[in-house]
Design an enzyme around this catalytic site. Structure first.
Site, PDB file in Angstrom:
ATOM      1  N   GLU A 130       0.844  -1.212   0.000  1.00 24.06           N
ATOM      2  CA  GLU A 130       0.000   0.000   0.000  1.00 24.06           C
ATOM      3  C   GLU A 130       0.875   1.256   0.000  1.00 24.06           C
ATOM      4  O   GLU A 130       0.586   2.235  -0.686  1.00 24.06           O
ATOM      5  CB  GLU A 130      -0.945  -0.021   1.202  1.00 24.06           C
ATOM      6  CG  GLU A 130      -2.021  -1.103   1.051  1.00 24.06           C
ATOM      7  CD  GLU A 130      -2.929  -1.207   2.264  1.00 24.06           C
ATOM      8  OE1 GLU A 130      -2.401  -1.466   3.360  1.00 24.06           O
ATOM      9  OE2 GLU A 130      -4.149  -1.034   2.112  1.00 24.06           O
ATOM     10  N   GLU A 166      -4.021  -9.600   3.796  1.00 25.85           N
ATOM     11  CA  GLU A 166      -4.814  -9.334   5.000  1.00 25.85           C
ATOM     12  C   GLU A 166      -5.962 -10.319   5.200  1.00 25.85           C
ATOM     13  O   GLU A 166      -6.343 -10.636   6.326  1.00 25.85           O
ATOM     14  CB  GLU A 166      -5.375  -7.906   4.954  1.00 25.85           C
ATOM     15  CG  GLU A 166      -4.337  -6.818   5.176  1.00 25.85           C
ATOM     16  CD  GLU A 166      -3.488  -6.472   3.956  1.00 25.85           C
ATOM     17  OE1 GLU A 166      -3.587  -7.164   2.918  1.00 25.85           O
ATOM     18  OE2 GLU A 166      -2.719  -5.494   4.041  1.00 25.85           O
TER      19      GLU A 166
END
Ligand code: NAD
Length: 696
Positions: free
Chosen positions: A106, A126
């Protein structure tokens, strides 16, 4: 000490993340990174910025240890940091090697340009912790690699090598060389040619088939996600990247992240993740304890367990000498190993050549201990009988070289007694594999009173090498797993006496999430094993055996699947359990003989009794130091007994229910007339419940 380094090369400021092992993005690293960015922005010599990590890791993502602590939300939060890079007036190029995952990816997507080494490992994993990427990942990745690829990556959490993403907007360059040098060259070019500062947030996700694809994904993912909410939340978040403006998508992503973070499923998965790391930390075993080298292994007994145990080492490229008493038993064992490998080959998991390579690593021997003389480790997997174990260990003691590790795969027997058959008890320990040993991930490493630290450390390292989850247990009857399952089995037997049938009990526990209820499991493992254990225990205690229904089944020759009938009956060649009136008849006879009037038993009561029986024995195991921590017990049940991962193991489940509630139920069971004294709540459980504490 700063977790980042700063230097200027030519006209480019290079910010290097250097926070071993994998540049976990915790509060300290975020602050250092923000400071470095500000320094670069203020540095008149720096016209561009390259942000990079080490060769091993750009960044493995968020610092999982921070989850749920105040540090997780300490400023600068990762979203703020990413925005700062993205809005930098000086061009930012990310140079990526090694792992680039989760928050690390990210962050990289906040740069204007990205260069990756072709073997860099790219992922948003995740979902594996029951979450979704919470710092813009679900919005920027589809803009970078397209809807379909992004969705697949986010829903599966799978690792993709950078080379496979070459040609997408995720990477401006994929190189086999040094990505930092390439990034500096690119930065130089961006500056000299005044190239635009590209921001992924400004890209539109273009996919004419988007709606149809998303609907297809919702259907598929919904069907596959089972009890887990995260995968569908991932789909919805990615859908927002198509239909909503960037900031709105990020807001929705954040909402979903916060909801998932509070879900019991994510709590359980994060618990398991932490538990696997904690299990390697062992009391009185300093880090850096020297290891013994394991280059050659011996296995004694080529039965159910010996064959599977052997395969673990062949798979890791370690040669094995496999010993049996008789040629036919050896032939049978070898044929089973070969058949297992050939089945894998049929499924395309191995090549024919690999099958032969693995088979070539096993050296069979009948009754000749000579080849064990230079083995570094010998594992005994003969009949569960102390006299037989004694013969084997006395022979091993006579032939094995000094320093060889001698292990037993015993399920219940006293490792200290087995060690006493040798003149080297410090080299003896239990290596308790689970059936099928080539498949099940669990390994209980049983530490004897005299087991030396380096033997234990070697066993733990070896477990990693053969891809097992190893948990250290102390010596007691059944160690962690089987000692607890005995109480669980007794609870299930009690429910049969009270009025339930095997199919109801199995059904209730399977609905709770267990892979298999206790009666199906018994039929699979073979009822004769428990029968023999009960007889042994009665004999050891010098009391006559009080027969239970399972004994009656065994007396009738019903040992489970292998004899075509046990608690259930089985059709030839099939494994589906079919409820059997004959079993019901035996149960009815048993109740009548014991003056029991059957009552209705609810599914809720079944789950409470069976699971709390596990929890209560788990508490005793903890207070006696047989297990070092509650999460070790959870790992045993998750990896060895089919306990559902989304419940995090029996001890975490008890924490989730609330320990005072568990105590209340146990007291109720203990107060019933004729109740088994084991229903009394364990002192540790009482103590924790009263103090408002939890196991974990
Ligand atoms: P098994 O009966 O399938 O195999 C035992 C093998 O050992 C047989 O092939 C037998 O011929 C051989 N053997 C017996 N005595 C021997 C000797 N003196 N020398 C050489 N070979 C000998 O039994 P198993 O299920 O593989 O169990 C083996 C051990 O593993 C036991 O201690 C058992 O408690 C333990 N264990 C079993 C399981 C399971 O689910 N079956 C799980 C974990 C541990």
């Amino acid at each position: 000490m700063s977790s980042t380094r700063y230097d200027v090369r030519g006209r480019t400021a290079v910010i290097t993340l250097d926070y071993p092992p994998i540049n976990g993005i915790g509060a300290a690293l975020r602050q250092d990174l923000m400071d470095a960015l500000e320094r670069a922005l203020a540095d008149a010599d720096a016209k561009a910025i390259v942000v990079t990590g080490t060769e091993r890791a750009f960044s493995g993502g968020a610092d999982v240890k921070e989850f749920g602590t105040p540090n997780a939300s300490r400023e600068p939060r990762v979203q703020v940091l990413i925005a700062a890079f993205e809005n930098s007036p000086k061009p930012v190029v990310a140079a990526i090697s090694g792992v680039c995952m989760g928050g690390g990816l990210e962050l990289a997507m906040g740069a204007h340009y990205r260069v990756a080494r072709s073997d860099a490992q790219i992922a948003l994993p995740e979902v594996k912790l029951g979450l979704l990427p919470g710092a813009g990942g679900t919005q920027r990745l589809p803009r970078a690699v397209g809807l379909e690829t992004a969705l697949n990556m986010i829903v599966s959490g799978a690792i993709v090598p950078a080379a496979k993403l070459k040609g997408t907007a995720l990477f401006d360059e994929v190189t086999d060389g040094d990505p930092v040098a390439a990034a500096i060259a690119l930065a130089e070019k961006v500056v000299s040619q005044n190239m635009p500062l590209k921001r992924l947030r400004d890209v539109k996700v273009k996919d004419p088939q988007a709606e149809a694809f998303l609907q297809f994904a919702r259907n598929n993912v919904g069907a596959m996600a089972g009890p887990y909410p995260a995968p569908l939340r991932c789909v919805e978040a990615v859908a927002s990247s198509v239909s909503k403006p960037f900031d709105e998508g990020v807001r929705l992503e954040r909402e979903a992240f916060v909801t998932l973070m509070a879900s019991p499923e994510s709590r359980a998965l994060r618990h398991v993740f932490a538990a696997e790391r904690a299990a390697g930390k062992i009391a009185n075993l300093p880090e850096g304890t020297p290891l013994r080298e394991i280059r050659k292994v011996g296995v004694i007994g080529a039965g159910t367990m010996g064959g599977g145990i052997t395969m673990n080492f062949l798979n890791a490229g370690i040669p094995v000498v496999l010993l049996e008493m008789k040629q036919d038993a050896l032939d049978k064992g070898l044929a089973t190993i070969r058949r297992n490998y050939e089945n894998s080959a049929k499924k395309g998991k191995l090549t024919a050549q690999q099958v032969e390579q693995r088979m070539a690593l096993v050296a069979p021997t009948v009754e000749d201990y000579g080849p064990f003389a230079d083995a570094d480790l010998v594992i005994e997997a003969v009949f569960e009988n102390m006299e037989v174990k004694e013969q084997v260990f006395r022979k091993l003691d006579a032939v094995c070289k000094p320093g060889a590790i001698l292990a037993s795969n015993t399920s219940y027997l006293d490792i200290d007694k087995i060690a006493s058959f040798t003149k080297r008890p410090a080299d003896v320990l239990g290596l308790h594999f689970f059936s099928p040993a080539n498949v099940m991930r669990l390994l209980e490493v049983v530490r004897g009173a005299k087991t030396s630290p380096d033997v234990l450390a070697t066993a733990m390292a070896l477990a990693r090498k053969i891809r097992k989850v190893a948990v250290v247990a102390g010596v007691c009857d059944g160690f962690i797993g089987n000692r607890m399952i005995a109480r669980y089995g007794a609870a299930a037997q009690g429910l049969i006496s009270a009025g339930a049938l095997p199919q109801q009990i199995d059904g209730a526990l399977q609905k709770f999430g267990l892979a298999m209820g206790p009666f199906r499991m018994g039929d699979l493992a073979g009822l004769d094993i428990g029968w023999a254990t009960r007889k042994r225990r009665a004999a050891e205690a010098g009391v006559p055996m009080k027969p239970i229904v399972a004994d009656k089944l065994c007396e009738a020759g019903r040992f489970g699947q292998k004899t075509g009938a046990g608690w259930y009956r089985y059709e030839a060649g099939k494994r589906d359990p079919i409820p059997d009136p004959l079993t019901e008849q035996l149960i009815a006879q048993y109740r009548a003989a014991n003056g029991i009037t059957p009552r209705k038993v609810s599914d809720e009561e079944i789950v409470e009794r069976c699971i709390y029986a596990l929890v209560n024995e788990g508490a005793r195991i903890l207070e006696q130091g047989i297990a070092a921590r509650a999460s070790d017990i959870d790992l045993v049940y998750l990896n060895g007994y089919g306990f559902p991962a989304y419940r995090g193991g029996p001890m975490l489940y008890a924490d989730t229910v609330g320990l005072p509630n568990v105590v209340r139920a146990l007291r109720r069971f203990a107060a019933e007339p004729g109740a088994d004294p084991s229903w009394q709540p364990a002192p540790l459980l009482l103590q924790l419940a009263e103090a408002g504490k939890t196991f974990n």
